[in-house]
Design a protein around this motif. Sequence first.
Motif, PDB file in Angstrom:
ATOM      1  N   HIS A  50       0.615  -1.320  -0.025  1.00 36.29           N
ATOM      2  CA  HIS A  50      -0.115   0.190   0.215  1.00 36.29           C
ATOM      3  C   HIS A  50       1.042   1.478   0.258  1.00 36.29           C
ATOM      4  CE1 HIS A  50      -3.655  -2.892   2.199  1.00 36.29           C
ATOM      5  NE2 HIS A  50      -4.325  -2.351   0.863  1.00 36.29           N
ATOM      6  N   ILE A  51       0.237   2.130  -1.186  1.00 40.44           N
ATOM      7  CA  ILE A  51       1.084   3.715  -0.743  1.00 40.44           C
ATOM      8  C   ILE A  51      -0.288   4.623  -0.175  1.00 40.44           C
ATOM      9  CG2 ILE A  51       1.885   5.713  -1.819  1.00 40.44           C
ATOM     10  CD1 ILE A  51       3.705   3.385  -3.675  1.00 40.44           C
ATOM     11  N   ARG A  52       0.253   5.391   0.632  1.00 41.08           N
ATOM     12  CA  ARG A  52      -0.260   6.725   1.115  1.00 41.08           C
ATOM     13  C   ARG A  52       0.542   7.965   0.749  1.00 41.08           C
ATOM     14  NH1 ARG A  52      -4.695   5.829   4.019  1.00 41.08           N
ATOM     15  NH2 ARG A  52      -4.770   3.434   5.446  1.00 41.08           N
ATOM     16  N   ALA A  53      -0.469   8.785  -0.447  1.00 42.26           N
ATOM     17  CA  ALA A  53       0.304   9.685  -0.799  1.00 42.26           C
ATOM     18  C   ALA A  53      -0.765  10.973  -0.762  1.00 42.26           C
ATOM     19  CB  ALA A  53       0.426   9.665  -2.865  1.00 42.26           C
ATOM     20  N   GLY A  54      -0.066  11.862  -0.669  1.00 42.67           N
ATOM     21  CA  GLY A  54      -0.894  13.162  -0.857  1.00 42.67           C
ATOM     22  C   GLY A  54      -1.136  13.521  -2.154  1.00 42.67           C
ATOM     23  N   ALA A  55      -2.211  14.565  -2.017  1.00 43.48           N
ATOM     24  CA  ALA A  55      -2.840  14.765  -3.713  1.00 43.48           C
ATOM     25  C   ALA A  55      -1.723  15.775  -4.481  1.00 43.48           C
ATOM     26  CB  ALA A  55      -4.167  15.978  -3.747  1.00 43.48           C
ATOM     27  N   ALA A  56      -1.004  16.811  -3.763  1.00 41.63           N
ATOM     28  CA  ALA A  56      -0.322  17.646  -4.077  1.00 41.63           C
ATOM     29  C   ALA A  56       1.338  16.280  -4.944  1.00 41.63           C
ATOM     30  CB  ALA A  56       1.158  18.461  -3.137  1.00 41.63           C
ATOM     31  N   ALA A  57       1.239  14.813  -4.266  1.00 40.32           N
ATOM     32  CA  ALA A  57       2.607  14.218  -4.633  1.00 40.32           C
ATOM     33  C   ALA A  57       2.988  14.064  -6.079  1.00 40.32           C
ATOM     34  CB  ALA A  57       2.227  12.811  -3.871  1.00 40.32           C
ATOM     35  N   PRO A  58       3.993  14.794  -6.491  1.00 38.11           N
ATOM     36  CA  PRO A  58       4.032  14.202  -7.956  1.00 38.11           C
ATOM     37  C   PRO A  58       4.235  13.056  -8.668  1.00 38.11           C
ATOM     38  CG  PRO A  58       5.635  15.429  -7.852  1.00 38.11           C
ATOM     39  CD  PRO A  58       5.000  15.378  -5.996  1.00 38.11           C
ATOM     40  N   ASP A  59       2.808  12.178  -9.059  1.00 33.63           N
ATOM     41  CA  ASP A  59       3.284  11.142  -9.690  1.00 33.63           C
ATOM     42  C   ASP A  59       4.426  10.662 -10.258  1.00 33.63           C
ATOM     43  OD1 ASP A  59       0.044  11.711  -9.989  1.00 33.63           O
ATOM     44  OD2 ASP A  59       0.738  12.199 -12.027  1.00 33.63           O
ATOM     45  N   VAL A  60       4.862  11.079 -10.519  1.00 36.84           N
ATOM     46  CA  VAL A  60       6.700  10.646 -10.774  1.00 36.84           C
ATOM     47  C   VAL A  60       6.804   9.962  -9.410  1.00 36.84           C
ATOM     48  CG1 VAL A  60       7.910  12.499 -11.131  1.00 36.84           C
ATOM     49  CG2 VAL A  60       8.721  10.321 -12.407  1.00 36.84           C
ATOM     50  N   LYS A  61       7.190  10.276  -8.600  1.00 30.12           N
ATOM     51  CA  LYS A  61       7.301  10.490  -7.853  1.00 30.12           C
ATOM     52  C   LYS A  61       6.296   9.261  -6.962  1.00 30.12           C
ATOM     53  CE  LYS A  61       9.897  14.599  -5.879  1.00 30.12           C
ATOM     54  NZ  LYS A  61      10.100  15.628  -4.659  1.00 30.12           N
ATOM     55  N   VAL A  62       5.515   9.346  -7.257  1.00 32.69           N
ATOM     56  CA  VAL A  62       4.760   8.248  -6.051  1.00 32.69           C
ATOM     57  C   VAL A  62       5.237   6.770  -6.946  1.00 32.69           C
ATOM     58  CG1 VAL A  62       2.417   6.599  -6.076  1.00 32.69           C
ATOM     59  CG2 VAL A  62       2.708   9.552  -5.584  1.00 32.69           C
ATOM     60  N   ALA A  63       4.970   6.657  -8.200  1.00 30.75           N
ATOM     61  CA  ALA A  63       5.848   5.693  -9.278  1.00 30.75           C
ATOM     62  C   ALA A  63       7.549   5.405  -9.027  1.00 30.75           C
ATOM     63  CB  ALA A  63       5.723   5.829 -10.320  1.00 30.75           C
ATOM     64  N   ARG A  64       8.013   5.926  -8.347  1.00 32.99           N
ATOM     65  CA  ARG A  64       9.526   5.743  -8.054  1.00 32.99           C
ATOM     66  C   ARG A  64       9.121   5.253  -6.273  1.00 32.99           C
ATOM     67  NH1 ARG A  64      13.579   5.397 -10.771  1.00 32.99           N
ATOM     68  NH2 ARG A  64      13.676   3.332  -8.754  1.00 32.99           N
ATOM     69  N   ALA A  65       8.617   6.012  -5.568  1.00 32.93           N
ATOM     70  CA  ALA A  65       8.861   4.899  -4.516  1.00 32.93           C
ATOM     71  C   ALA A  65       7.755   3.776  -4.708  1.00 32.93           C
ATOM     72  CB  ALA A  65       7.787   6.063  -3.670  1.00 32.93           C
ATOM     73  N   ALA A  66       7.354   3.765  -5.356  1.00 32.98           N
ATOM     74  CA  ALA A  66       6.591   2.487  -5.644  1.00 32.98           C
ATOM     75  C   ALA A  66       7.885   1.211  -6.187  1.00 32.98           C
ATOM     76  CB  ALA A  66       5.289   2.061  -6.726  1.00 32.98           C
ATOM     77  N   ALA A  67       8.827   1.872  -7.051  1.00 36.70           N
ATOM     78  CA  ALA A  67       9.724   1.280  -7.311  1.00 36.70           C
ATOM     79  C   ALA A  67      10.479   0.425  -6.395  1.00 36.70           C
ATOM     80  CB  ALA A  67      10.417   1.912  -8.888  1.00 36.70           C
ATOM     81  N   ASP A  68      11.357   1.684  -5.556  1.00 31.34           N
ATOM     82  CA  ASP A  68      11.902   1.871  -4.525  1.00 31.34           C
ATOM     83  C   ASP A  68      11.612   0.697  -3.724  1.00 31.34           C
ATOM     84  OD1 ASP A  68      13.604   3.161  -5.773  1.00 31.34           O
ATOM     85  OD2 ASP A  68      13.368   4.354  -4.413  1.00 31.34           O
ATOM     86  N   ALA A  69       9.990   0.114  -3.362  1.00 37.21           N
ATOM     87  CA  ALA A  69       9.726  -1.078  -2.309  1.00 37.21           C
ATOM     88  C   ALA A  69       9.461  -2.317  -3.615  1.00 37.21           C
ATOM     89  CB  ALA A  69       8.180   0.315  -1.629  1.00 37.21           C
TER      90      ALA A  69
END
Length: 304
Positions: A100-119
């Motif tokens: 699971h990933i909790r993300a704020g609405a202002a989080a850039p899409d690319v940073k969420v993708a990167r966090a998922a990849a790192d995990a």
Amino acid sequence: MTTRDLAGDLRRAVPGLRGALVGAAPLAPFTWFKTGGSAEALFTPADQDDLATVLAAVPREIPVTVIGLGSNLIVRDGGVPGLVVRLGKGFSEIHVDGTHIRAGAAAPDVKVARAAADAEIDGFAFLRGIPGSIGGALPTNAGAHGGDMAAILVEAHGVDRSGGPRTYSRDDMGFSYRHCAVSPDVIFTHVLLQGRHGDAEAIQAEMNKVTAAREASQPIREKTGGSTFANPPGHSAWKLIDQAGCRGLTRGDAQVSPMHTNFLINRGAATSADIEGLGEEVRRRVRETSGIELRWEIRRIGIA
């Protein structure tokens, strides 16, 4: 626009306001096109409670507009009346918990993708190809490269026009192609997303593939607003635009990208009127040549 002091009125109405509130604030610096007028009042809330308090104090007759990273946005030259809300650092957190990933609405899409990849969480690589923030991806069910928000959303949280909290499951969102059924009066604040365990090398390879495809086919180094029109059922917007003879078409300093015809670009001195007018001319030519009505995917706000 009106000569009222909206920012001053809100400061007086909400003495405990903690975010930044500015009157007559230029919005062009916040858009990827770098065009457009000013907000009557621009509010950057400190957090969700701050946002809710201010929304509750805004009279119903005053419009409220939310903007994100400005990647898929035209702010018209006459500016935006009422209160413009721009979510900032208080809404940009990203937390990983299992798949699971909790993300704020202002989080850039690319940073969420990167966090998922790192995990080593699979299912998020498509976000690498979407410019913008998570909050902007929700109303349009943003997608690319075989993925979309509907595939990974568990629940979305937001604040309604009266400042009340709202929570939506994936089914509540009413997702369809580039659309969701939630009222545009709701400002999304954070989401819970879910992927699946994946192989680190395979996820990175998919991320690289998305990046390479975007760099090879899209004018990402230009002042652009991303994909301009939604694909009509059974058709590709770019092909219809190309067949209508619009590749490289200009209006003022706005141009249909010669690289990808579903992108409009500001070559340097375009106005928002140039960009939107060019888009309408593209729609007219496509309608005349194919009988198909293109639907704007870029959001347009404010007074022409």
